[in-house]
Design a protein around this motif. Structure first.
Motif, short mmCIF file in Angstrom:
data_model
loop_
_atom_site.label_atom_id
_atom_site.label_comp_id
_atom_site.label_asym_id
_atom_site.label_seq_id
_atom_site.Cartn_x
_atom_site.Cartn_y
_atom_site.Cartn_z
N GLN A 427 3.83 -11.75 -8.96
CA GLN A 427 5.19 -12.25 -8.81
C GLN A 427 5.98 -11.46 -7.77
O GLN A 427 6.67 -12.03 -6.92
CB GLN A 427 5.90 -12.19 -10.16
N TYR A 428 5.83 -10.14 -7.82
CA TYR A 428 6.58 -9.28 -6.90
C TYR A 428 6.11 -9.48 -5.47
O TYR A 428 6.94 -9.62 -4.54
CB TYR A 428 6.40 -7.83 -7.34
N SER A 506 2.02 2.74 14.31
CA SER A 506 2.78 1.53 14.05
C SER A 506 3.83 1.77 12.98
O SER A 506 3.88 2.82 12.35
CB SER A 506 1.84 0.39 13.64
N PHE A 507 4.67 0.77 12.79
CA PHE A 507 5.86 0.90 11.95
C PHE A 507 5.62 0.24 10.60
O PHE A 507 5.13 -0.90 10.53
CB PHE A 507 7.04 0.22 12.66
N VAL A 508 5.98 0.93 9.51
CA VAL A 508 5.82 0.37 8.17
C VAL A 508 7.20 0.24 7.52
O VAL A 508 8.04 1.14 7.61
CB VAL A 508 4.89 1.24 7.30
N LEU A 509 7.42 -0.90 6.89
CA LEU A 509 8.61 -1.15 6.07
C LEU A 509 8.12 -1.23 4.63
O LEU A 509 7.38 -2.15 4.27
CB LEU A 509 9.28 -2.46 6.50
N THR A 510 8.51 -0.28 3.80
CA THR A 510 7.93 -0.18 2.46
C THR A 510 9.01 -0.19 1.39
O THR A 510 10.18 0.08 1.65
CB THR A 510 7.08 1.09 2.33
N ASP A 511 8.58 -0.50 0.17
CA ASP A 511 9.50 -0.48 -0.95
C ASP A 511 9.76 0.96 -1.40
O ASP A 511 8.90 1.82 -1.27
CB ASP A 511 9.00 -1.33 -2.12
N ARG A 512 10.96 1.20 -1.92
CA ARG A 512 11.33 2.55 -2.36
C ARG A 512 10.52 2.92 -3.59
O ARG A 512 10.38 2.12 -4.53
CB ARG A 512 12.82 2.62 -2.67
N ARG A 513 9.98 4.12 -3.60
CA ARG A 513 9.23 4.64 -4.74
C ARG A 513 9.72 6.06 -5.02
O ARG A 513 10.05 6.82 -4.09
CB ARG A 513 7.72 4.66 -4.46
N ALA A 514 9.75 6.43 -6.30
CA ALA A 514 10.30 7.73 -6.70
C ALA A 514 9.57 8.88 -6.03
O ALA A 514 10.17 9.91 -5.70
CB ALA A 514 10.25 7.86 -8.22
N TYR A 529 13.05 -0.50 1.55
CA TYR A 529 13.92 -1.54 1.00
C TYR A 529 13.94 -1.38 -0.52
O TYR A 529 12.99 -0.90 -1.13
CB TYR A 529 13.46 -2.94 1.40
N ASP A 530 15.03 -1.79 -1.13
CA ASP A 530 15.20 -1.67 -2.58
C ASP A 530 14.89 -2.96 -3.32
O ASP A 530 14.83 -2.96 -4.56
CB ASP A 530 16.61 -1.21 -2.92
N GLY A 531 14.68 -4.03 -2.62
CA GLY A 531 14.34 -5.29 -3.26
C GLY A 531 13.91 -6.31 -2.22
O GLY A 531 14.21 -6.16 -1.02
N PRO A 532 13.22 -7.36 -2.64
CA PRO A 532 12.73 -8.38 -1.69
C PRO A 532 13.84 -8.99 -0.85
O PRO A 532 13.61 -9.40 0.30
CB PRO A 532 12.08 -9.42 -2.60
N GLU A 533 15.05 -9.05 -1.39
CA GLU A 533 16.16 -9.68 -0.67
C GLU A 533 16.56 -8.89 0.57
O GLU A 533 17.27 -9.42 1.44
CB GLU A 533 17.36 -9.84 -1.61
N GLU A 534 16.15 -7.62 0.71
CA GLU A 534 16.51 -6.80 1.86
C GLU A 534 15.47 -6.86 2.99
O GLU A 534 15.72 -6.35 4.09
CB GLU A 534 16.67 -5.33 1.43
N ILE A 535 14.32 -7.45 2.71
CA ILE A 535 13.21 -7.37 3.66
C ILE A 535 13.53 -8.05 4.99
O ILE A 535 13.34 -7.48 6.08
CB ILE A 535 11.94 -7.97 3.03
#
Length: 582
Positions: A427-428, A506-514, A529-535
């Motif tokens: 889903q994510y 190369s450049f990576v755009l990744t989700d925030r992880r602790a 990014y903090d959520g899919p809506e920011e991608i």
């Protein structure tokens, strides 16, 4: 008496060599002492001992040294076993001739003898494996095979073969030779349990570049802890004299804990580096929380829970990259057709997880209510703060937690937990990757699975799975932005792509992880990014800011080369092992 009578699935039961047996008693009297046994073998009458049977068997009982493990091979009068068992020392009996037991009564007499191990399996390989484990449990004393001369002829492929193998083992004096001191040199010797899997190649290459002597022992697909594997391991220990054994995800370790026990007897430390969920793996194993075992996990969230399970030596060891494989410029060597097929503004590499969900659902066999609710449960788990499915269910859905605990089969319970993990990931990932719809984008993975998310004729091109070693070092540089969305299996940890993409320029755009901030500085070394809506917004911002992308790539690559290669990880692992056992 311990009895291990069982049949190997791979070996057809063999007829017992002795078809019938009759007692020969002193003076021919019914109540006289048993002095011999007449055997019917292949239609012929044989005598087990002939004259002076009791005296000869008494002498046989007195022949093994006190610092040995007597192993009676084939039928006997029972006197030898009686005399040895009466001393209280450990004794093994390898005898599958039921016709003789009925005459001598030996098996029945020692059925309750705790120091007697009776083996009657048809497969000599299985018998050797059982004896090897018994030997380890008895402190590694050498075998002392004891056999009546006639027993050698009764079944040469069984009793005579076992006698030869046990005699060779005793002569080799393996356990004395294996008791060598560890960590005496500046560079420790490593024996790697090797199965084709992610990280194995990286470990070998990193050890080589560090100048660490290593040897690989292949871990086959046969049952873990099999006789052949144990024999190969013991032989390699003598050849290489490793300071410790290294494995990934506990490859090579059997679920009964036999190999872990053997390593403890050998005083050979074990380092196991988990790059998948250790709880899903270790829950299938028993007796592995031993003093000589060190657990390394790529996810720091696992450290407290593993410690609570009794693993006293647990360390966080994140993933990294092989900077000799993932390096800038490799995309320039592609032919134009391949480069054009891969070039994109934004890309994502990974599966849709639809197959993993379907497989887990088929294996789950869980309660109907759990299966019916798994989609909504997975959605809730994906957003929950609990890091494991078990903790999530216990905290928020105790009725489902109780239902899974009530399952008789551990494999079904684990499949149910995996079902939520993979469905939450599916889903994510779908929400994240759909954000690429407005870009010239490439998604490489299971094309059939991803086709459910994108309409035909759109801007997103679907490619089949790419090979990690052959394709990805050249693929990543052909995308201006590489999207990363981490599996829900690792809610706090950082996956491989965060290291590999910057390593090859190369450049990576990744989700925030602790755990990300301890590895990279967000904003200057990595963009999150903090959520899919920011991608979509972040992807467009850095597509428009090539200079900003370049600064972040360069800063990330400097950090990686200074701290996050597999040489760094293996050096850390070795330092821990030396501090623990040196």
């Amino acid at each position: 008496m311990r009895n291990t009578r069982k049949k190997s699935d791979a070996v057809m039961p063999r007829p017992q060599a002795v078809a019938a047996a009759a007692a020969v008693r002193e003076g021919g009297l019914a109540d006289g002492e048993l002095v011999d046994v007449r055997l019917l073998v292949n239609g012929k009458d044989w005598h087990l001992w002939g004259r002076d049977g009791r005296a000869r068997e008494r002498a046989l009982a007195g022949s093994p040294s006190q610092r040995s493990l007597p192993v009676l091979l084939g039928p006997s009068l029972g006197l030898c076993l009686d005399l040895l068992a009466a001393t209280g020392r450990p004794v093994a009996v390898v005898d599958r001739e039921a016709a003789v037991w009925d005459v001598t009564g030996a098996r029945e007499r020692h059925r309750a003898s705790a120091n007697v191990l009776w083996l009657d399996a048809d497969d000599p390989e299985q018998v050797l494996g059982d004896l090897t484990r018994w030997q380890a449990a008895q402190g590694g004393l050498p075998f002392a095979p004891l056999i009546a001369p006639t027993a050698r002829r009764i079944d040469p492929g069984h009793y005579a073969r076992l006698e030869a193998e046990l005699a060779a083992s005793a002569k080799a004096n393996f356990w004395d030779r294996a008791a060598y001191p560890k960590f005496q040199g500046s560079a420790p010797r490593v024996l790697l349990l090797d199965r084709p899997y992610f990280l194995q190649t990286e470990i070998k290459d990193a050890l080589t570049r560090l100048g660490i002597p290593w040897s690989a022992l292949p871990v086959g697909l046969e049952e873990r802890g099999s006789t052949r594997f144990v024999e190969d391991l013991l032989r390699r220990v003598l050849e290489c004299k490793p300071d410790f054994l290294l494995t990934v995800n506990h490859f090579g370790l059997d679920s009964q804990g036999r190999l872990a026990e053997l390593l403890e007897r050998l005083n050979l430390p074990l380092a196991s580096w988990f790059v998948d969920n250790p709880h899903l793996i270790l829950s299938r194993h028993a007796g592995l929380a031993r003093a000589g075992t060190v657990i390394f996990t790529w996810d720091a969230d696992n450290v407290p829970s593993l410690t609570a399970q009794g693993y006293a030596n647990v360390h966080y060891l994140p993933l990294a990259t092989d900077a000799t494989r993932f390096r800038p410029g490799l995309g320039q060597g592609l032919d134009s057709r391949q480069a054009d097929a891969w070039r994109a503004e934004v890309s994502f590499v990974g599966d849709s997880m639809r197959r993993a969900v379907a497989d887990s659902l088929a294996a789950c066999g869980g309660p109907k209510e759990f299966v019916a609710d798994h989609v909504s449960l997975a959605a809730e788990f994906g957003e929950a703060t609990e890091r494991s499915v078990q903790d999530f269910l216990e905290a928020r859905h105790p009725e489902h937690a109780a239902a899974l605990k009530s399952l008789d089969d551990d494999a079904s319970r684990l499949a149910c937990e995996s079902l939520l993990t993979w469905e939450a990931t599916r889903q994510y990932r779908a929400r994240c990757v759909r954000a690429l719809s407005g870009f010239d984008a490439v998604v490489a993975g299971d094309s059939d699975g991803w086709s459910h998310e994108f309409a035909p004729g759109g801007t997103v091109r679907l490619l089949p799975r790419l090979d990690y070693y052959r394709d990805l070092p050249a693929f990543y540089p052909l995308s201006a932005v590489n999207l990363n969305c981490t599996s829900r299996q690792m809610k706090g940890a950082v996956n491989q792509r965060v290291f590999d993409v910057p390593a090859c320029g190369s450049f990576v755009l990744t989700d925030r992880r602790a755990q990300l901030e301890a590895l990279f500085e967000p904003g200057s070394e990595v963009v999150v990014y903090d959520g899919p809506e920011e991608i979509a917004e972040l992807a467009q911002r850095y597509l428009d800011d090539e200079a900003g992308r370049t600064r972040i790539i360069q800063a990330a690559r400097r950090r990686i080369l200074a701290e996050h290669t597999y040489e760094h990880r293996l050096a850390r692992l070795i330092k821990v092992m030396r501090a623990s056992f040196g």
